[in-house]
Motif scaffolding. Structure first.
Motif, PDB file in Angstrom:
ATOM      1  N   SER A 193       0.819  -1.222   0.000  1.00 48.94           N
ATOM      2  CA  SER A 193       0.000   0.000   0.000  1.00 48.94           C
ATOM      3  C   SER A 193       0.843   1.258   0.000  1.00 48.94           C
ATOM      4  O   SER A 193       1.950   1.289   0.549  1.00 48.94           O
ATOM      5  CB  SER A 193      -0.900   0.040   1.242  1.00 48.94           C
ATOM      6  N   LEU A 194       0.279   2.302  -0.603  1.00 44.82           N
ATOM      7  CA  LEU A 194       0.778   3.653  -0.419  1.00 44.82           C
ATOM      8  C   LEU A 194       0.064   4.160   0.828  1.00 44.82           C
ATOM      9  O   LEU A 194      -1.158   4.309   0.831  1.00 44.82           O
ATOM     10  CB  LEU A 194       0.459   4.532  -1.624  1.00 44.82           C
ATOM     11  N   PHE A 195       0.815   4.376   1.877  1.00 47.14           N
ATOM     12  CA  PHE A 195       0.270   4.601   3.214  1.00 47.14           C
ATOM     13  C   PHE A 195       0.628   6.007   3.660  1.00 47.14           C
ATOM     14  O   PHE A 195       1.806   6.345   3.775  1.00 47.14           O
ATOM     15  CB  PHE A 195       0.885   3.546   4.143  1.00 47.14           C
ATOM     16  N   THR A 196      -0.387   6.835   3.889  1.00 45.75           N
ATOM     17  CA  THR A 196      -0.150   8.243   4.234  1.00 45.75           C
ATOM     18  C   THR A 196      -0.697   8.573   5.610  1.00 45.75           C
ATOM     19  O   THR A 196      -1.884   8.369   5.885  1.00 45.75           O
ATOM     20  CB  THR A 196      -0.780   9.187   3.183  1.00 45.75           C
ATOM     21  N   ILE A 197       0.192   9.071   6.482  1.00 47.67           N
ATOM     22  CA  ILE A 197      -0.156   9.424   7.857  1.00 47.67           C
ATOM     23  C   ILE A 197      -0.117  10.937   8.012  1.00 47.67           C
ATOM     24  O   ILE A 197       0.790  11.600   7.510  1.00 47.67           O
ATOM     25  CB  ILE A 197       0.844   8.785   8.845  1.00 47.67           C
ATOM     26  N   SER A 198      -1.092  11.476   8.709  1.00 45.69           N
ATOM     27  CA  SER A 198      -1.152  12.923   8.947  1.00 45.69           C
ATOM     28  C   SER A 198      -0.843  13.222  10.410  1.00 45.69           C
ATOM     29  O   SER A 198      -1.187  12.451  11.308  1.00 45.69           O
ATOM     30  CB  SER A 198      -2.537  13.457   8.592  1.00 45.69           C
ATOM     31  N   GLY A 199      -0.203  14.363  10.653  1.00 46.86           N
ATOM     32  CA  GLY A 199       0.078  14.775  12.018  1.00 46.86           C
ATOM     33  C   GLY A 199      -1.128  15.393  12.705  1.00 46.86           C
ATOM     34  O   GLY A 199      -1.170  15.514  13.920  1.00 46.86           O
ATOM     35  N   LYS A 200      -2.123  15.783  11.922  1.00 50.68           N
ATOM     36  CA  LYS A 200      -3.330  16.389  12.484  1.00 50.68           C
ATOM     37  C   LYS A 200      -4.535  15.512  12.186  1.00 50.68           C
ATOM     38  O   LYS A 200      -4.457  14.565  11.399  1.00 50.68           O
ATOM     39  CB  LYS A 200      -3.530  17.779  11.914  1.00 50.68           C
ATOM     40  N   GLU A 201      -5.640  15.841  12.805  1.00 53.32           N
ATOM     41  CA  GLU A 201      -6.861  15.070  12.566  1.00 53.32           C
ATOM     42  C   GLU A 201      -7.375  15.320  11.147  1.00 53.32           C
ATOM     43  O   GLU A 201      -7.443  16.459  10.689  1.00 53.32           O
ATOM     44  CB  GLU A 201      -7.953  15.472  13.568  1.00 53.32           C
ATOM     45  N   GLU A 202      -7.698  14.248  10.483  1.00 56.73           N
ATOM     46  CA  GLU A 202      -8.269  14.337   9.134  1.00 56.73           C
ATOM     47  C   GLU A 202      -9.766  14.040   9.222  1.00 56.73           C
ATOM     48  O   GLU A 202     -10.186  13.111   9.897  1.00 56.73           O
ATOM     49  CB  GLU A 202      -7.596  13.324   8.199  1.00 56.73           C
ATOM     50  N   ALA A 203     -10.561  14.848   8.530  1.00 58.34           N
ATOM     51  CA  ALA A 203     -12.016  14.659   8.561  1.00 58.34           C
ATOM     52  C   ALA A 203     -12.396  13.327   7.924  1.00 58.34           C
ATOM     53  O   ALA A 203     -13.350  12.676   8.342  1.00 58.34           O
ATOM     54  CB  ALA A 203     -12.712  15.803   7.837  1.00 58.34           C
ATOM     55  N   ARG A 204     -11.624  12.921   6.944  1.00 53.26           N
ATOM     56  CA  ARG A 204     -11.892  11.648   6.259  1.00 53.26           C
ATOM     57  C   ARG A 204     -10.599  11.100   5.678  1.00 53.26           C
ATOM     58  O   ARG A 204      -9.684  11.845   5.363  1.00 53.26           O
ATOM     59  CB  ARG A 204     -12.945  11.822   5.165  1.00 53.26           C
ATOM     60  N   GLY A 205     -10.540   9.784   5.543  1.00 54.46           N
ATOM     61  CA  GLY A 205      -9.385   9.148   4.929  1.00 54.46           C
ATOM     62  C   GLY A 205      -9.745   8.657   3.542  1.00 54.46           C
ATOM     63  O   GLY A 205     -10.907   8.345   3.260  1.00 54.46           O
ATOM     64  N   SER A 206      -8.773   8.593   2.665  1.00 54.63           N
ATOM     65  CA  SER A 206      -9.002   8.162   1.283  1.00 54.63           C
ATOM     66  C   SER A 206      -8.499   6.729   1.113  1.00 54.63           C
ATOM     67  O   SER A 206      -7.412   6.392   1.575  1.00 54.63           O
ATOM     68  CB  SER A 206      -8.270   9.105   0.331  1.00 54.63           C
ATOM     69  N   PHE A 207      -9.309   5.889   0.442  1.00 57.74           N
ATOM     70  CA  PHE A 207      -8.978   4.465   0.308  1.00 57.74           C
ATOM     71  C   PHE A 207      -9.177   3.961  -1.123  1.00 57.74           C
ATOM     72  O   PHE A 207     -10.028   4.471  -1.862  1.00 57.74           O
ATOM     73  CB  PHE A 207      -9.861   3.620   1.228  1.00 57.74           C
ATOM     74  N   ALA A 208      -8.379   2.957  -1.466  1.00 56.28           N
ATOM     75  CA  ALA A 208      -8.578   2.218  -2.720  1.00 56.28           C
ATOM     76  C   ALA A 208      -7.947   0.842  -2.534  1.00 56.28           C
ATOM     77  O   ALA A 208      -6.941   0.707  -1.827  1.00 56.28           O
ATOM     78  CB  ALA A 208      -7.939   2.946  -3.890  1.00 56.28           C
ATOM     79  N   PHE A 209      -8.547  -0.181  -3.163  1.00 54.77           N
ATOM     80  CA  PHE A 209      -8.052  -1.546  -2.969  1.00 54.77           C
ATOM     81  C   PHE A 209      -7.938  -2.304  -4.293  1.00 54.77           C
ATOM     82  O   PHE A 209      -8.605  -1.970  -5.274  1.00 54.77           O
ATOM     83  CB  PHE A 209      -8.983  -2.314  -2.020  1.00 54.77           C
ATOM     84  N   PHE A 210      -7.090  -3.308  -4.294  1.00 58.58           N
ATOM     85  CA  PHE A 210      -6.893  -4.193  -5.449  1.00 58.58           C
ATOM     86  C   PHE A 210      -6.456  -3.443  -6.709  1.00 58.58           C
ATOM     87  O   PHE A 210      -6.793  -3.832  -7.821  1.00 58.58           O
ATOM     88  CB  PHE A 210      -8.171  -5.012  -5.741  1.00 58.58           C
ATOM     89  N   LEU A 211      -5.724  -2.352  -6.540  1.00 58.16           N
ATOM     90  CA  LEU A 211      -5.193  -1.647  -7.706  1.00 58.16           C
ATOM     91  C   LEU A 211      -4.014  -2.434  -8.268  1.00 58.16           C
ATOM     92  O   LEU A 211      -3.343  -3.185  -7.551  1.00 58.16           O
ATOM     93  CB  LEU A 211      -4.729  -0.245  -7.315  1.00 58.16           C
ATOM     94  N   THR A 212      -3.749  -2.259  -9.551  1.00 57.61           N
ATOM     95  CA  THR A 212      -2.591  -2.914 -10.174  1.00 57.61           C
ATOM     96  C   THR A 212      -1.670  -1.909 -10.856  1.00 57.61           C
ATOM     97  O   THR A 212      -0.535  -2.237 -11.177  1.00 57.61           O
ATOM     98  CB  THR A 212      -3.045  -3.952 -11.221  1.00 57.61           C
ATOM     99  N   ARG A 213      -2.192  -0.675 -11.081  1.00 58.88           N
ATOM    100  CA  ARG A 213      -1.383   0.365 -11.710  1.00 58.88           C
ATOM    101  C   ARG A 213      -1.653   1.701 -11.019  1.00 58.88           C
ATOM    102  O   ARG A 213      -2.802   1.996 -10.652  1.00 58.88           O
ATOM    103  CB  ARG A 213      -1.742   0.503 -13.204  1.00 58.88           C
ATOM    104  N   PRO A 214      -0.635   2.557 -10.870  1.00 59.62           N
ATOM    105  CA  PRO A 214      -0.829   3.859 -10.232  1.00 59.62           C
ATOM    106  C   PRO A 214      -1.885   4.727 -10.923  1.00 59.62           C
ATOM    107  O   PRO A 214      -2.591   5.491 -10.268  1.00 59.62           O
ATOM    108  CB  PRO A 214       0.557   4.513 -10.337  1.00 59.62           C
ATOM    109  N   ALA A 215      -2.030   4.591 -12.246  1.00 60.92           N
ATOM    110  CA  ALA A 215      -3.005   5.411 -12.986  1.00 60.92           C
ATOM    111  C   ALA A 215      -4.431   5.185 -12.502  1.00 60.92           C
ATOM    112  O   ALA A 215      -5.296   6.055 -12.657  1.00 60.92           O
ATOM    113  CB  ALA A 215      -2.897   5.107 -14.483  1.00 60.92           C
ATOM    114  N   GLN A 216      -4.691   4.018 -11.894  1.00 63.40           N
ATOM    115  CA  GLN A 216      -6.043   3.720 -11.415  1.00 63.40           C
ATOM    116  C   GLN A 216      -6.453   4.623 -10.245  1.00 63.40           C
ATOM    117  O   GLN A 216      -7.633   4.698  -9.906  1.00 63.40           O
ATOM    118  CB  GLN A 216      -6.133   2.250 -11.005  1.00 63.40           C
ATOM    119  N   LEU A 217      -5.498   5.322  -9.654  1.00 61.69           N
ATOM    120  CA  LEU A 217      -5.835   6.267  -8.582  1.00 61.69           C
ATOM    121  C   LEU A 217      -6.633   7.459  -9.111  1.00 61.69           C
ATOM    122  O   LEU A 217      -7.231   8.208  -8.346  1.00 61.69           O
ATOM    123  CB  LEU A 217      -4.551   6.769  -7.893  1.00 61.69           C
ATOM    124  N   ASN A 218      -6.636   7.646 -10.435  1.00 54.97           N
ATOM    125  CA  ASN A 218      -7.428   8.724 -11.041  1.00 54.97           C
ATOM    126  C   ASN A 218      -8.872   8.312 -11.308  1.00 54.97           C
ATOM    127  O   ASN A 218      -9.684   9.134 -11.712  1.00 54.97           O
ATOM    128  CB  ASN A 218      -6.784   9.171 -12.358  1.00 54.97           C
TER     129      ASN A 218
END
Length: 428
Positions: free
Chosen positions: A395-420
């Motif tokens: 996974s590309l795993f992103t941690i924030s130092g402050k509270e985030e109102a919502r987290g962003s998720f995606a699963f079973f991707l095979t290529r970075p372009a699918q993040l679009n």
């Protein structure tokens, strides 16, 4: 010119491999080369060290001393000596006096001020680069501000790694809270002990974040300053301390020594043994056939087990040092500790960070405190990492130092372009 300025003033890096450190400097010099200007001075920002082993919080160790659990015996340790040291360590626990009466280690704020002054020096000419290097070398000399704090932090760390043997006991090369607090309060220890600890720190590449990058983790001198390094933990963070951004692709390795891998280039028969029992028999024969290799193996085994002891018992990793520790998990907790209140950390780790039982405390804490910014899960079917098995999930795993109102998720991707693809990425 802007690239050169940013590289010289904003970029930090740490790697345990000296060659990687040198290659990093070369890459940055090429990226930020400005015609007519010399290569920038980068030694104060790009450093060699083990990011996982060393002090993260000077204030915490000064308050608590060395944990009794540092003296749990591992391979090569004398159990009776370990028992004796644990008892001695417990009797010299913290008294609450610290270094309030002077004579203690160099003021962290003063070290930070000097580091900031070095960073601010011009390096537009060969002469100015030499002047910057000379001032940095002076700061890190045996008589400099850095040396005493480095020794203090290394005394504490070395307690987890020094072999508890009759020889080390006889030569008085063992460290407990007694020696640590005496040094903290300004008392000089035997030179052979401090030299041994300093040599071990260099050999094992202990990395003490608050003194390696003091301008990042220490409050500057001033009326409101306490002059102490800030606490680096998974708790509250001050917005002025820590990094704005931490990026990494940490190793995905088990801490436990892998015998097969160790002997792969050293003894073919042991490396290709049919099973563990057969491998153990062959290893025992080394005492007579290859005694030097046996000594090397036992030293490697002691280090691996001592490293595991440090990760589990140093209190640096309250959420991840459980079970069969993998380096990526403790790197994730380290990355979180290093960012400021407004900072973010982005790392590439196995998806087990969110699904494995040994990660539940860490991942759960991120969710409860709303510090998880994003988790984008990939399958390696299309060989994004050629050396990783095609069925592996990361996974590309992103941690924030402050509270985030919502987290962003995606699963079973095979290529970075699918993040679009809006159909595949969703928020919770």
């Amino acid at each position: 010119r802007a690239q050169r300025e940013v590289i010289g003033r904003c970029i930090y890096g740490v790697d345990k491999n000296p060659l990687a450190v040198e290659l990093c400097k070369v890459a940055l010099w090429m990226e930020g080369h400005e015609p007519g200007k010399p290569l920038s001075f980068l030694d104060h920002r790009i450093k060699c060290g083990d990011s996982l082993v060393g002090v993260m919080d000077i204030e915490a160790i000064a308050n608590t001393g060395i944990p009794d659990e540092a003296f749990k015996p591992v391979t090569g340790d004398d159990r009776e000596i370990a028992k004796e040291l644990k008892k001695r360590n417990h009797s010299h626990g913290y008294t609450g006096q610290g270094n309030l009466f002077g004579g203690g280690p160099a003021d962290s704020a003063t070290l930070a001020k000097e580091a900031a002054a070095i960073a601010a020096m011009c390096d537009d000419s060969v002469e100015s680069v030499k002047a910057k290097a000379a001032r940095y070398s002076k700061l890190h000399s045996a008589e400099g501000l850095y040396s005493r704090e480095f020794t203090l932090c290394s005394l504490w760390t070395a307690a987890f790694f020094i072999p508890m043997t009759q020889e080390n006991k006889r030569n008085r090369l063992l460290v407990t809270s007694d020696e640590f607090f005496r040094y903290l309060q300004g008392e000089e220890l035997p030179k052979n002990l401090t030299a041994y600890v300093q040599a071990m720190a260099i050999d094992l590449r202990f990395f003490h974040w608050p003194i390696e990058f003091p301008e990042v983790f220490t409050s500057p001198p001033g009326p409101a300053s306490t002059g102490s390094a800030r606490r680096l933990s998974h708790g509250e963070r001050g917005s002025d301390y820590g990094f704005d951004c931490v990026l990494g692709n940490p190793p995905w390795e088990r801490i436990k020594l892998q015998e097969k891998e160790f002997f792969e280039t050293k003894d073919h028969d042991i490396a290709t043994a049919a099973n563990k029992a057969e491998r153990e028999k062959l290893i025992q024969k080394l005492k007579k056939s290859k005694p030097s290799l046996m000594i090397e193996f036992e030293a490697a085994k002691h280090y691996a087990e001592a490293q595991s002891r440090f990760l589990r018992e140093s209190e640096r990793y309250p959420l991840t040092a459980t079970g069969d520790i993998n380096t990526y998990v403790v790197f994730a907790e380290t990355a979180r500790s290093l960012i400021s209140k407004d900072g973010m950390a982005g790392i590439i780790v196995p998806t087990g960070i969110a699904t494995d039982d040994t990660c539940k405390e860490f991942f759960g804490d991120l969710i409860v405190k709303k510090n998880l910014a994003a988790l984008y899960d990939f399958e390696n079917r299309e060989a994004l990492f050629a050396d990783v098995h095609r069925s592996y999930k990361f996974s590309l795993f992103t941690i924030s130092g402050k509270e985030e109102a919502r987290g962003s998720f995606a699963f079973f991707l095979t290529r970075p372009a699918q993040l679009n693809d809006r159909e595949r990425v969703f928020a919770l």
